[in-house]
Design a protein around this motif. Structure first.
Motif, PDB file in Angstrom:
ATOM      1  N   LEU A   1       0.842  -1.141  -0.255  1.00 14.47           N
ATOM      2  CA  LEU A   1      -0.442  -0.036   0.516  1.00 14.47           C
ATOM      3  C   LEU A   1       0.561   1.213  -0.144  1.00 14.47           C
ATOM      4  CD1 LEU A   1      -2.146  -1.258   2.426  1.00 14.47           C
ATOM      5  CD2 LEU A   1      -3.037  -0.700   0.379  1.00 14.47           C
ATOM      6  N   GLY A   2       1.670   1.316   0.474  1.00 11.55           N
ATOM      7  CA  GLY A   2       2.973   2.621   0.631  1.00 11.55           C
ATOM      8  C   GLY A   2       3.553   2.499  -0.355  1.00 11.55           C
ATOM      9  N   GLY A   3       4.194   1.654  -1.452  1.00 13.44           N
ATOM     10  CA  GLY A   3       4.412   2.036  -3.014  1.00 13.44           C
ATOM     11  C   GLY A   3       2.963   2.446  -3.668  1.00 13.44           C
ATOM     12  N   ILE A   4       2.107   2.086  -4.133  1.00 17.96           N
ATOM     13  CA  ILE A   4       0.655   2.261  -4.751  1.00 17.96           C
ATOM     14  C   ILE A   4       0.582   4.069  -3.848  1.00 17.96           C
ATOM     15  CG2 ILE A   4      -1.634   2.445  -5.441  1.00 17.96           C
ATOM     16  CD1 ILE A   4      -1.988  -0.685  -3.813  1.00 17.96           C
ATOM     17  N   GLY A   5       0.748   4.282  -2.647  1.00 16.66           N
ATOM     18  CA  GLY A   5       1.045   5.557  -2.104  1.00 16.66           C
ATOM     19  C   GLY A   5       1.450   6.161  -2.849  1.00 16.66           C
ATOM     20  N   TRP A   6       2.980   6.109  -2.947  1.00 15.51           N
ATOM     21  CA  TRP A   6       4.785   7.015  -2.754  1.00 15.51           C
ATOM     22  C   TRP A   6       4.095   7.072  -4.361  1.00 15.51           C
ATOM     23  CZ3 TRP A   6       7.274   7.567  -6.906  1.00 15.51           C
ATOM     24  CH2 TRP A   6       8.765   8.275  -6.629  1.00 15.51           C
ATOM     25  N   CYS A   7       3.045   6.909  -5.271  1.00 15.90           N
ATOM     26  CA  CYS A   7       3.199   6.309  -6.830  1.00 15.90           C
ATOM     27  C   CYS A   7       1.550   8.067  -6.484  1.00 15.90           C
ATOM     28  CB  CYS A   7       2.427   5.078  -7.589  1.00 15.90           C
ATOM     29  SG  CYS A   7       3.351   4.248  -7.659  1.00 15.90           S
ATOM     30  N   VAL A   8       0.572   7.882  -5.907  1.00 18.50           N
ATOM     31  CA  VAL A   8      -0.194   8.853  -5.834  1.00 18.50           C
ATOM     32  C   VAL A   8       0.111  10.040  -5.387  1.00 18.50           C
ATOM     33  CG1 VAL A   8      -2.251   9.197  -4.436  1.00 18.50           C
ATOM     34  CG2 VAL A   8      -1.439   7.246  -5.140  1.00 18.50           C
ATOM     35  N   LEU A   9       1.106   9.667  -4.436  1.00 17.78           N
ATOM     36  CA  LEU A   9       1.865  11.372  -4.399  1.00 17.78           C
ATOM     37  C   LEU A   9       2.265  12.158  -4.500  1.00 17.78           C
ATOM     38  CD1 LEU A   9       2.692  10.172  -0.523  1.00 17.78           C
ATOM     39  CD2 LEU A   9       1.058  11.894  -1.061  1.00 17.78           C
ATOM     40  N   ALA A  10       3.417  11.273  -5.718  1.00 11.73           N
ATOM     41  CA  ALA A  10       4.117  11.177  -7.286  1.00 11.73           C
ATOM     42  C   ALA A  10       3.941  12.525  -7.794  1.00 11.73           C
ATOM     43  CB  ALA A  10       5.348  10.510  -7.017  1.00 11.73           C
ATOM     44  N   ALA A  11       2.171  11.297  -8.234  1.00 12.72           N
ATOM     45  CA  ALA A  11       1.397  12.581  -9.570  1.00 12.72           C
ATOM     46  C   ALA A  11       0.598  13.336  -8.316  1.00 12.72           C
ATOM     47  CB  ALA A  11      -0.011  11.119  -9.439  1.00 12.72           C
ATOM     48  N   PHE A  12       0.417  13.520  -7.386  1.00 14.18           N
ATOM     49  CA  PHE A  12      -0.590  15.301  -6.801  1.00 14.18           C
ATOM     50  C   PHE A  12       1.212  15.954  -7.074  1.00 14.18           C
ATOM     51  CE2 PHE A  12      -4.259  12.362  -5.591  1.00 14.18           C
ATOM     52  CZ  PHE A  12      -5.710  13.581  -6.164  1.00 14.18           C
ATOM     53  N   ALA A  13       2.099  16.040  -6.732  1.00 11.63           N
ATOM     54  CA  ALA A  13       3.534  16.948  -6.518  1.00 11.63           C
ATOM     55  C   ALA A  13       3.401  17.194  -7.869  1.00 11.63           C
ATOM     56  CB  ALA A  13       4.319  15.440  -6.224  1.00 11.63           C
ATOM     57  N   TRP A  14       3.665  16.766  -9.121  1.00 11.93           N
ATOM     58  CA  TRP A  14       3.618  16.764 -10.344  1.00 11.93           C
ATOM     59  C   TRP A  14       2.820  17.022 -10.556  1.00 11.93           C
ATOM     60  CZ3 TRP A  14       7.438  17.441 -13.327  1.00 11.93           C
ATOM     61  CH2 TRP A  14       7.283  17.515 -15.321  1.00 11.93           C
ATOM     62  N   THR A  15       1.572  17.005 -10.625  1.00  9.01           N
ATOM     63  CA  THR A  15       0.326  18.402 -10.556  1.00  9.01           C
ATOM     64  C   THR A  15       0.514  19.387 -10.427  1.00  9.01           C
ATOM     65  OG1 THR A  15      -0.830  17.002  -9.719  1.00  9.01           O
ATOM     66  CG2 THR A  15      -1.116  15.677 -11.509  1.00  9.01           C
ATOM     67  N   GLY A  16       0.935  19.267  -8.628  1.00 12.57           N
ATOM     68  CA  GLY A  16       0.393  19.919  -7.833  1.00 12.57           C
ATOM     69  C   GLY A  16       2.061  21.983  -8.494  1.00 12.57           C
ATOM     70  N   ARG A  17       2.182  20.651  -8.429  1.00 13.26           N
ATOM     71  CA  ARG A  17       4.017  21.385  -9.428  1.00 13.26           C
ATOM     72  C   ARG A  17       3.817  21.812 -10.899  1.00 13.26           C
ATOM     73  NH1 ARG A  17      10.747  19.931  -9.996  1.00 13.26           N
ATOM     74  NH2 ARG A  17      11.128  21.260 -10.800  1.00 13.26           N
ATOM     75  N   ARG A  18       3.125  21.812 -11.425  1.00 19.30           N
ATOM     76  CA  ARG A  18       3.022  22.260 -13.525  1.00 19.30           C
ATOM     77  C   ARG A  18       1.701  23.338 -12.881  1.00 19.30           C
ATOM     78  NH1 ARG A  18       1.524  18.093 -17.408  1.00 19.30           N
ATOM     79  NH2 ARG A  18       1.390  19.892 -18.380  1.00 19.30           N
ATOM     80  N   ALA A  19       0.916  23.558 -12.066  1.00 17.64           N
ATOM     81  CA  ALA A  19       0.029  24.694 -11.816  1.00 17.64           C
ATOM     82  C   ALA A  19       0.186  24.998 -10.705  1.00 17.64           C
ATOM     83  CB  ALA A  19      -1.325  23.404 -10.734  1.00 17.64           C
ATOM     84  N   ARG A  20       1.817  25.193 -10.317  1.00 20.85           N
ATOM     85  CA  ARG A  20       1.762  26.204  -9.688  1.00 20.85           C
ATOM     86  C   ARG A  20       1.204  26.732  -8.388  1.00 20.85           C
ATOM     87  NH1 ARG A  20       6.585  28.562 -11.764  1.00 20.85           N
ATOM     88  NH2 ARG A  20       6.996  27.973 -13.940  1.00 20.85           N
ATOM     89  N   ASP A  21       0.052  26.166  -7.689  1.00 20.07           N
ATOM     90  CA  ASP A  21      -0.662  25.756  -6.427  1.00 20.07           C
ATOM     91  C   ASP A  21      -0.001  25.732  -4.943  1.00 20.07           C
ATOM     92  OD1 ASP A  21      -2.385  26.054  -4.966  1.00 20.07           O
ATOM     93  OD2 ASP A  21      -2.987  24.128  -5.684  1.00 20.07           O
ATOM     94  N   GLU A  22       0.353  27.114  -5.200  1.00 22.57           N
ATOM     95  CA  GLU A  22       1.033  27.854  -3.332  1.00 22.57           C
ATOM     96  C   GLU A  22      -0.133  26.725  -2.219  1.00 22.57           C
ATOM     97  OE1 GLU A  22       1.957  31.684  -2.985  1.00 22.57           O
ATOM     98  OE2 GLU A  22       2.750  31.944  -4.658  1.00 22.57           O
ATOM     99  N   GLY A  23      -1.197  26.707  -2.705  1.00 21.69           N
ATOM    100  CA  GLY A  23      -1.760  26.280  -1.954  1.00 21.69           C
ATOM    101  C   GLY A  23      -1.329  24.438  -1.360  1.00 21.69           C
ATOM    102  N   ALA A  24      -0.939  23.675  -2.370  1.00 21.24           N
ATOM    103  CA  ALA A  24      -0.865  22.358  -2.718  1.00 21.24           C
ATOM    104  C   ALA A  24      -0.273  22.086  -1.568  1.00 21.24           C
ATOM    105  CB  ALA A  24      -0.670  21.625  -3.663  1.00 21.24           C
ATOM    106  N   PRO A  25      -0.716  20.568  -1.047  1.00 24.35           N
ATOM    107  CA  PRO A  25       0.551  20.211  -0.306  1.00 24.35           C
ATOM    108  C   PRO A  25       1.526  19.842  -0.218  1.00 24.35           C
ATOM    109  CG  PRO A  25      -1.850  18.767  -0.426  1.00 24.35           C
ATOM    110  CD  PRO A  25      -1.540  19.980  -1.972  1.00 24.35           C
ATOM    111  N   ARG A  26       2.423  19.713   0.875  1.00 21.40           N
ATOM    112  CA  ARG A  26       3.739  19.705   0.236  1.00 21.40           C
ATOM    113  C   ARG A  26       3.721  17.846   0.695  1.00 21.40           C
ATOM    114  NH1 ARG A  26       7.139  22.615   5.641  1.00 21.40           N
ATOM    115  NH2 ARG A  26       8.179  21.637   4.333  1.00 21.40           N
ATOM    116  N   LEU A  27       3.760  17.573  -0.016  1.00 16.31           N
ATOM    117  CA  LEU A  27       3.928  16.035  -0.661  1.00 16.31           C
ATOM    118  C   LEU A  27       6.090  15.843  -0.531  1.00 16.31           C
ATOM    119  CD1 LEU A  27       1.600  15.306  -3.423  1.00 16.31           C
ATOM    120  CD2 LEU A  27       1.600  14.963  -0.100  1.00 16.31           C
ATOM    121  N   TRP A  28       6.460  16.298  -0.884  1.00 18.87           N
ATOM    122  CA  TRP A  28       7.839  15.770  -0.896  1.00 18.87           C
ATOM    123  C   TRP A  28       8.348  14.912   0.265  1.00 18.87           C
ATOM    124  CZ3 TRP A  28      11.269  14.171  -4.193  1.00 18.87           C
ATOM    125  CH2 TRP A  28      12.468  13.943  -3.530  1.00 18.87           C
ATOM    126  N   PRO A  29       8.305  15.364   2.116  1.00 18.46           N
ATOM    127  CA  PRO A  29       8.875  14.713   2.489  1.00 18.46           C
ATOM    128  C   PRO A  29       8.006  13.591   3.058  1.00 18.46           C
ATOM    129  CG  PRO A  29       7.986  16.903   3.295  1.00 18.46           C
ATOM    130  CD  PRO A  29       7.703  16.854   2.056  1.00 18.46           C
TER     131      PRO A  29
END
Length: 518
Positions: A271-299
């Motif tokens: 589940l952690g492996g699946i979750g990591w992929c989900v987090l990576a996808a959200f981190a990528w889309t949030g970065r592209r959208a330049r959403d300053e209020g997006a979660p900090r997912l890198w940690p």
């Protein structure tokens, strides 16, 4: 215009707690759960947990750093955990009571730490308590209570929190504590440091802070105990594997033996492996959208990488698949999976997916609690373990051996049958290389003879202050485990104790043989 939502965002960004009471209530709830789980498992601690308890008791009550009350040794893998457990034992005078107190306090602190990290990274505050509960009911982690695993998980959560805060000095202090709790967790420290820019930029602060924590102990250990690192580094690495299984494929072994219980124990890794992929996808889309209020997912992504790195490092070392070796991987994977769940709930667009994932998480938690309860109330033996006997049976063996030795007179100790922790804890009358430095010396000699020239020089330096010529602790006999029915005729009539286990091995008898064997 100020709203509760914007106030919360500002509070998170400024580091102020949104509600101390709101954080404390769930943490106390997790503490109650921890108290209940300890009541369930306190009579079924695994054998290696009793090594730690014996060290803590002997330190607190006898001032001896050793498995035996009057013999100094250096086989405590986790010095900081022994020191903490010993300090509480000094106050309450009963090691198991001390362990129960710390078990609850660690669970509460873990909840608070993860909640603070969740808020700092703009995840729902419930992420912390849910992750703590998931860790708290995992059958593998519960089967590791008494060892340093839970305390290490707490320290790793604090390492994550200080990394998120970008505070190099506290990060270094926590890193030093992590290293003294389990030295192979240095891999996790390295990964988090290298992948956290705020810490890496001030590594010149973090490293000295860590050394302030680590060096005093290692210097004392080097001069007084004869080695800067525990002797278990030599013992465990020489063991390498159990037949075809080592830490790399050990999960398969546990699934083959324990079925659903082991599946649920290791499921957080998947589940952690699946979750990591989900987090990576959200981190990528949030970065592209330049959403300053997006979660900090890198940690949280770093957390998943660190857990995997620890597993890879142990695999590279080539050590046996002791179940607590997987604690870091399982716990950090759990954190990653729950963080992904928080992200799914936070995003309105995918909230239906989050609801489905949340339902699945509830099913996993309930199933895990179910297998915990299925093991008995209270447990007779841990649901995941590799010991040769039930704890109550080892108690009877130890008391029986103690009585025999008293009746015979002479040396009041015997060698272990291969497992020493529970026996030594109960009677202080069973010894092997975990309790007698002289019995470790042949292993050290072997490692030095097989080392490279540089490795040999480092080993010789490490053991500079060791008394390599010390005499072994005198014994009156040898405990030996026989598969039932395979005892030689000469063993008939000798003190014998039948033992059973849920581990994959035949029924056994432990026999007290004369010193030197038959």
């Amino acid at each position: 215009m100020s709203t509760p939502a914007t106030d919360e965002v500002r509070a998170v960004r400024s580091g102020r707690p949104v509600s101390r009471v709101g954080a404390l209530v769930p943490a106390l709830g997790v503490g109650v759960l921890a108290a209940a789980t300890f009541a369930l498992l306190r009579t079924a601690l695994v054998d290696d947990a009793y090594i730690t308890l014996a060290y803590a008791r002997n330190l607190a009550l006898h001032g001896t750093w050793g498995l035996l009350s009057d013999v100094q040794s250096n086989t405590a893998t986790s010095p900081l955990w022994v020191l903490l457990l010993g300090a509480v034992t000094f106050v309450v005078r009963r090691p198991v009571v001390a362990l129960g107190i710390l078990h609850v306090l660690v669970a509460v602190a873990l909840t608070l730490s993860l909640t603070a990290t969740a808020r700092r990274t703009r995840l729902p505050a419930w992420t912390g308590p849910v992750a703590a509960v998931a860790v708290g009911v995992n059958p593998l982690l519960l089967s590791s209570v008494g060892l340093e695993s839970a305390f290490l998980v707490l320290l790793l959560s604090l390492l994550l929190l200080t990394a998120v805060q970008g505070r190099a000095l506290p990060f270094g202090l926590v890193a030093g504590a992590v290293f003294l709790t389990r030295m192979d967790a240095g891999v996790v420290i390295a990964v988090v440091t290298l992948l956290t820019p705020a810490i890496l930029r001030r590594v010149w602060v973090a490293v000295p802070a860590a050394l302030v924590v680590v060096l005093p102990w290692m210097a004392w250990s080097w001069f007084v105990l004869g080695s800067a690192v525990p002797d278990t580094v030599v013992i465990k690495t020489l063991q390498k594997s159990w037949e075809q299984y080592d830490v790399t494929n050990g999960a398969q072994m546990y699934v083959e033996v324990y079925g659903l219980t082991a599946v649920l124990a290791f499921l957080p890794v998947v589940l952690g492996g699946i979750g990591w992929c989900v987090l990576a996808a959200f981190a990528w889309t949030g970065r592209r959208a330049r959403d300053e209020g997006a979660p900090r997912l890198w940690p949280w992504l770093v957390t998943g990488i660190a857990g995997l790195a620890h597993y890879v490092a142990l695999s590279a070392l080539g050590v046996p698949p002791y179940h607590w070796y997987y604690a870091v991987l399982v716990a950090l994977s759990t954190f990653t999976a729950v963080a992904a769940l928080g992200v799914l709930f936070r995003s309105v667009e995918v909230r239906p997916v989050g609801l489905g994932a949340g339902l699945a998480a509830v099913v996993v938690l309930v199933a895990s609690a179910g297998v915990d309860l299925r093991a008995g109330t209270p447990w007779r033996i841990a649901p995941i373990q590799t010991n040769w006997a039930e704890p109550s049976q080892y108690t009877q063996v130890a008391l029986g051996v103690q009585q025999v030795l008293r009746e015979r007179g002479g040396p009041q100790r015997v060698t272990s049958p291969g497992e020493v922790g529970h026996l030594a804890y109960v009677c202080d009358c069973v010894v092997d290389y975990f309790g007698d430095p002289a019995r470790v010396q042949p292993m050290i000699d072997q490692v030095e003879s097989e080392a490279s020239p540089l490795g040999k020089r480092l080993l010789e330096w490490n053991f500079t202050h060791r008394d390599a010529g010390a005499a072994p602790v005198p014994v009156a006999g040898d405990l030996f485990r026989f598969d039932r029915g395979t005892e030689p005729p000469a063993a008939r009539g000798l003190p014998t104790w039948p033992v059973t286990t849920t581990w994959d091995m035949p029924l056994s008898d432990i026999v007290l043989l004369p010193a030197g064997g038959l």
